[in-house]
Scaffold this motif. Structure first.
Motif, PDB file in Angstrom:
ATOM      1  N   GLU A   9      18.105  24.513   9.911  1.00  0.00           N
ATOM      2  CA  GLU A   9      16.999  23.842   9.231  1.00  0.00           C
ATOM      3  C   GLU A   9      17.426  22.501   8.643  1.00  0.00           C
ATOM      4  OE1 GLU A   9      18.010  26.982   8.322  1.00  0.00           O
ATOM      5  OE2 GLU A   9      16.496  28.144   9.386  1.00  0.00           O
ATOM      6  N   ASP A  10      18.713  22.332   8.377  1.00  0.00           N
ATOM      7  CA  ASP A  10      19.224  21.104   7.784  1.00  0.00           C
ATOM      8  C   ASP A  10      19.402  19.982   8.800  1.00  0.00           C
ATOM      9  OD1 ASP A  10      19.471  22.139   5.122  1.00  0.00           O
ATOM     10  OD2 ASP A  10      21.234  23.244   5.803  1.00  0.00           O
ATOM     11  N   ALA A  11      19.347  20.300  10.075  1.00  0.00           N
ATOM     12  CA  ALA A  11      19.552  19.280  11.106  1.00  0.00           C
ATOM     13  C   ALA A  11      18.482  18.198  11.019  1.00  0.00           C
ATOM     14  CB  ALA A  11      19.565  19.922  12.491  1.00  0.00           C
ATOM     15  N   GLU A  12      17.244  18.568  10.751  1.00  0.00           N
ATOM     16  CA  GLU A  12      16.181  17.574  10.659  1.00  0.00           C
ATOM     17  C   GLU A  12      16.396  16.640   9.471  1.00  0.00           C
ATOM     18  OE1 GLU A  12      11.319  17.199  10.483  1.00  0.00           O
ATOM     19  OE2 GLU A  12      12.230  19.176  10.602  1.00  0.00           O
ATOM     20  N   VAL A  13      16.786  17.208   8.332  1.00  0.00           N
ATOM     21  CA  VAL A  13      17.060  16.400   7.143  1.00  0.00           C
ATOM     22  C   VAL A  13      18.242  15.469   7.416  1.00  0.00           C
ATOM     23  CG1 VAL A  13      17.749  16.461   4.713  1.00  0.00           C
ATOM     24  CG2 VAL A  13      16.147  18.165   5.603  1.00  0.00           C
ATOM     25  N   LEU A  14      19.264  15.995   8.061  1.00  0.00           N
ATOM     26  CA  LEU A  14      20.435  15.187   8.404  1.00  0.00           C
ATOM     27  C   LEU A  14      20.041  14.026   9.301  1.00  0.00           C
ATOM     28  CD1 LEU A  14      23.471  14.671   8.341  1.00  0.00           C
ATOM     29  CD2 LEU A  14      23.726  16.368  10.164  1.00  0.00           C
ATOM     30  N   LEU A  15      19.230  14.292  10.316  1.00  0.00           N
ATOM     31  CA  LEU A  15      18.773  13.235  11.221  1.00  0.00           C
ATOM     32  C   LEU A  15      17.990  12.164  10.462  1.00  0.00           C
ATOM     33  CD1 LEU A  15      18.414  12.014  14.020  1.00  0.00           C
ATOM     34  CD2 LEU A  15      16.421  13.507  14.318  1.00  0.00           C
ATOM     35  N   GLN A  16      17.104  12.586   9.589  1.00  0.00           N
ATOM     36  CA  GLN A  16      16.309  11.626   8.813  1.00  0.00           C
ATOM     37  C   GLN A  16      17.208  10.726   7.960  1.00  0.00           C
ATOM     38  OE1 GLN A  16      13.700  14.237   6.684  1.00  0.00           O
ATOM     39  NE2 GLN A  16      12.251  14.432   8.372  1.00  0.00           N
ATOM     40  N   GLN A  17      18.208  11.327   7.340  1.00  0.00           N
ATOM     41  CA  GLN A  17      19.113  10.541   6.490  1.00  0.00           C
ATOM     42  C   GLN A  17      19.973   9.585   7.327  1.00  0.00           C
ATOM     43  OE1 GLN A  17      18.932  10.314   3.242  1.00  0.00           O
ATOM     44  NE2 GLN A  17      17.286  11.816   3.277  1.00  0.00           N
ATOM     45  N   LEU A  18      20.383  10.029   8.502  1.00  0.00           N
ATOM     46  CA  LEU A  18      21.158   9.158   9.377  1.00  0.00           C
ATOM     47  C   LEU A  18      20.299   7.998   9.883  1.00  0.00           C
ATOM     48  CD1 LEU A  18      23.132  11.871  11.338  1.00  0.00           C
ATOM     49  CD2 LEU A  18      24.114  10.148   9.814  1.00  0.00           C
ATOM     50  N   GLN A  19      19.060   8.274  10.223  1.00  0.00           N
ATOM     51  CA  GLN A  19      18.152   7.222  10.695  1.00  0.00           C
ATOM     52  C   GLN A  19      17.774   6.259   9.570  1.00  0.00           C
ATOM     53  OE1 GLN A  19      15.037   9.665  12.417  1.00  0.00           O
ATOM     54  NE2 GLN A  19      15.844   9.336  14.483  1.00  0.00           N
ATOM     55  N   ALA A  20      17.867   6.714   8.331  1.00  0.00           N
ATOM     56  CA  ALA A  20      17.541   5.868   7.185  1.00  0.00           C
ATOM     57  C   ALA A  20      18.689   4.933   6.821  1.00  0.00           C
ATOM     58  CB  ALA A  20      17.158   6.737   5.991  1.00  0.00           C
ATOM     59  N   GLY A  21      19.797   5.011   7.550  1.00  0.00           N
ATOM     60  CA  GLY A  21      20.860   4.033   7.362  1.00  0.00           C
ATOM     61  C   GLY A  21      22.117   4.500   6.655  1.00  0.00           C
ATOM     62  N   ALA A  22      22.262   5.785   6.424  1.00  0.00           N
ATOM     63  CA  ALA A  22      23.513   6.262   5.825  1.00  0.00           C
ATOM     64  C   ALA A  22      24.670   5.926   6.761  1.00  0.00           C
ATOM     65  CB  ALA A  22      23.447   7.760   5.578  1.00  0.00           C
ATOM     66  N   ASP A  23      25.795   5.522   6.193  1.00  0.00           N
ATOM     67  CA  ASP A  23      26.901   5.107   7.058  1.00  0.00           C
ATOM     68  C   ASP A  23      28.217   5.848   6.795  1.00  0.00           C
ATOM     69  OD1 ASP A  23      27.626   3.958   4.669  1.00  0.00           O
ATOM     70  OD2 ASP A  23      27.486   1.900   5.374  1.00  0.00           O
ATOM     71  N   LEU A  24      28.154   6.947   6.041  1.00  0.00           N
ATOM     72  CA  LEU A  24      29.341   7.763   5.795  1.00  0.00           C
ATOM     73  C   LEU A  24      28.908   9.198   5.523  1.00  0.00           C
ATOM     74  CD1 LEU A  24      32.465   7.823   5.325  1.00  0.00           C
ATOM     75  CD2 LEU A  24      31.960   7.494   2.896  1.00  0.00           C
ATOM     76  N   ILE A  25      29.668  10.149   6.060  1.00  0.00           N
ATOM     77  CA  ILE A  25      29.420  11.575   5.816  1.00  0.00           C
ATOM     78  C   ILE A  25      30.625  12.128   5.058  1.00  0.00           C
ATOM     79  CG2 ILE A  25      29.078  13.851   6.864  1.00  0.00           C
ATOM     80  CD1 ILE A  25      26.827  12.102   7.683  1.00  0.00           C
TER      81      ILE A  25
END
Length: 98
Positions: free
Chosen positions: A19-35
């Motif tokens: 279920e967290d994959a969608e949230v992760l994708l949204q955050q990555l598409q929003a420009g996050a540049d480090l995990i």
């Protein structure tokens, strides 16, 4: 929540389920540049595939020793490129004798 963002960093904490994959994708598409996955105890394959595809730099070592052993070398590898993966898929690993 297992995925939270602070500035340009996404923090993976606890169990990162499908279920967290969608949230992760949204955050990555929003420009996050480090995990930062130092608090991660489980990473679902869907989340792992997103991390592989997006190739965002990873920080820290996961709490789960299995994740650290098996997935960290793959996700932390700066040398691995898409071309390297494609070449590895076509190489003959062994040949059977007739």
């Amino acid at each position: 929540m297992t995925i939270r963002r602070l500035g340009d960093t996404i923090f993976l904490e606890g169990v990162c389920a499908v279920e967290d994959a969608e949230v992760l994708l949204q955050q990555l598409q929003a420009g996050a540049d480090l995990i930062d996955w130092s608090g991660c105890t489980h990473l679902h394959a869907a989340c792992f595939q997103l991390l592989l595809a997006m190739r965002v730099p990873m920080s820290g070592t996961p709490m789960n020793p299995e994740l650290a052993r098996w997935l960290a070398p793959i996700l932390h590898s700066a040398e691995l490129s898409v071309r390297d993966v494609a070449v590895a898929d076509t190489e003959t690993l062994c040949e059977m004798e007739p």
